[in-house]
Design a protein around this motif. Sequence first.
Motif, PDB file in Angstrom:
ATOM      1  N   ASN A 324       0.819  -1.209   0.000  1.00  0.00           N
ATOM      2  CA  ASN A 324       0.000   0.000   0.000  1.00  0.00           C
ATOM      3  C   ASN A 324       0.857   1.264   0.000  1.00  0.00           C
ATOM      4  O   ASN A 324       1.945   1.298   0.576  1.00  0.00           O
ATOM      5  N   GLU A 329      -2.989   5.156  -5.551  1.00  0.00           N
ATOM      6  CA  GLU A 329      -3.545   3.810  -5.609  1.00  0.00           C
ATOM      7  C   GLU A 329      -2.497   2.855  -6.145  1.00  0.00           C
ATOM      8  O   GLU A 329      -1.699   3.192  -7.004  1.00  0.00           O
ATOM      9  N   PRO A 333      -6.570   0.869  -2.391  1.00  0.00           N
ATOM     10  CA  PRO A 333      -6.631   2.326  -2.550  1.00  0.00           C
ATOM     11  C   PRO A 333      -5.485   2.982  -1.797  1.00  0.00           C
ATOM     12  O   PRO A 333      -4.856   2.375  -0.927  1.00  0.00           O
ATOM     13  N   SER A 334      -5.200   4.239  -2.096  1.00  0.00           N
ATOM     14  CA  SER A 334      -4.163   4.953  -1.368  1.00  0.00           C
ATOM     15  C   SER A 334      -4.558   5.078   0.101  1.00  0.00           C
ATOM     16  O   SER A 334      -5.737   4.984   0.468  1.00  0.00           O
ATOM     17  N   ASP A 337      -7.164   7.640   0.636  1.00  0.00           N
ATOM     18  CA  ASP A 337      -8.515   7.273   0.215  1.00  0.00           C
ATOM     19  C   ASP A 337      -9.187   6.288   1.163  1.00  0.00           C
ATOM     20  O   ASP A 337     -10.416   6.290   1.296  1.00  0.00           O
ATOM     21  N   ARG A 338      -8.419   5.422   1.821  1.00  0.00           N
ATOM     22  CA  ARG A 338      -9.039   4.372   2.639  1.00  0.00           C
ATOM     23  C   ARG A 338      -9.029   4.667   4.129  1.00  0.00           C
ATOM     24  O   ARG A 338      -9.560   3.878   4.916  1.00  0.00           O
TER      25      ARG A 338
END
Length: 476
Positions: A324, A329, A333-334, A337-338
């Motif tokens: 990650n 991404e 997801p980046s 984003d998560r």
Amino acid sequence: MTAPSPGRFNSRQRRSLLGALVALVVLGVAGIFTAVLVGVSGADGDDPRGSGRNTGRTAGPVDRGGALTPHWVGTWSAAPVGPEPDTYRRGHSGRTFRNVVHAGIGGDQVRITLSNLYGEQPLRIGSATVALAAGATTPAAERGSLAPLTFGGAATVTVPPGDEVTSDAVGLRVPADTDLLVSTFAPASGEPGGPVTYHPGARQTSYAADGDRTQDESGDPYDARTTAWRHLVAVDVRTDRTAGTIVAFGDSITDGAMSSVDENRRWTDVLADRLRKGGADEQSAADTGTDITTGTGTGTGTAGPGKGGATPRLSVVNAGISGNRLLREGVGPSGLDRFDRDVLSRAGVRVVVIELGINDIGRTARPTEPEKIVAGLRELTERARARGILVVGSTLTPYGGHKSYSAEGESVRRAVNARIRAGEVFDAVVDFDRILRDPEAPDRLRAEYDSGDHLHPGDAGYRAMGRGFDLKLLRS
């Protein structure tokens, strides 16, 4: 009008006064009773049955060192990584998966969260159960412990694409530091639910069987093994002994890559074990002869959840994804984003530990500028602070000798670490770089901590990380 003196009330006035007093008492009792009900049912901001969505409040009760009101705390989690290959058309229809997960803390009730985040079709769950494992590395359930799960009172549930669902609470006494078996069956006649949302590289053996075997205690039908978790993303317990949850948010080093399978030897497991034991085996900086942690952050975040010098009563759940990245991404997801999904939505969150950024250096065409990495980490910190969550951040660990290493990347890593150590990013800092690095070659892991790929620690390295985490960072 002049009120009559107490001695001059007639019988009618006395009856009226008595009736008014009774009404006031009834109203007062009703108000107190209502307040008690509201306080209990809304203790963690969720539906009192334990089903449905979290309403946004994540912090548990304030820990002042005494007894706690029973509330929901995370005992296990795994971040959904992506869609499982070869499951796009039919998912795993007609099969039962028995996910084996390790409960760090115990409680008297359990609830689970199932995800169809990457599904393009509705996911139909025909049956689900939870049980205590009969032992290590077995699909067999402890006799009498298997409990059916319901969702809004129903034994079946359909999870829309991109969504998740939390089960109703079920009574099950879960001991701390034990394995749970969470079994889900997707009927062949139902929605195919493809592709399947999963977490590969789990470092834990789980099991699969044909047909609906969710109610099976023996484990005999489970003739397939897997090292991925499917559908399941969280397990919570109701407890009066743990104040809240620490979410470890990171990459493969938090996910536990290269640690021993079925042994729970991630650094998060070691930290959870220390907290569970009350810090009895706490290893201080003096023990290692190095300054491994610092509490000198910006000072604008929330106070830690501990009480005085007592070991904080906190659980630890894992939200690591191998590969990650913070800003872009890639595998999953980046991090930006998560973060809300994998951290802020978990039950009872009091602390987040952020270990993320090394893949923004080594897994890109050119290393990301240090200013961008620092800005991304600061954004995560601000989002957590807005929810009253303490942020402990990690320095980026050495990767000299790994295939992704470059001199330019090492320069970026050191620049980011300098900003972290200066207290410009997090509320507090755990210096995993100093814990793991070779004093004679600080761009490399110590030989005894290196798994062999020069990026990931082995069991000894993860143990050093978990033991090197200063528990005082979690105290007020």
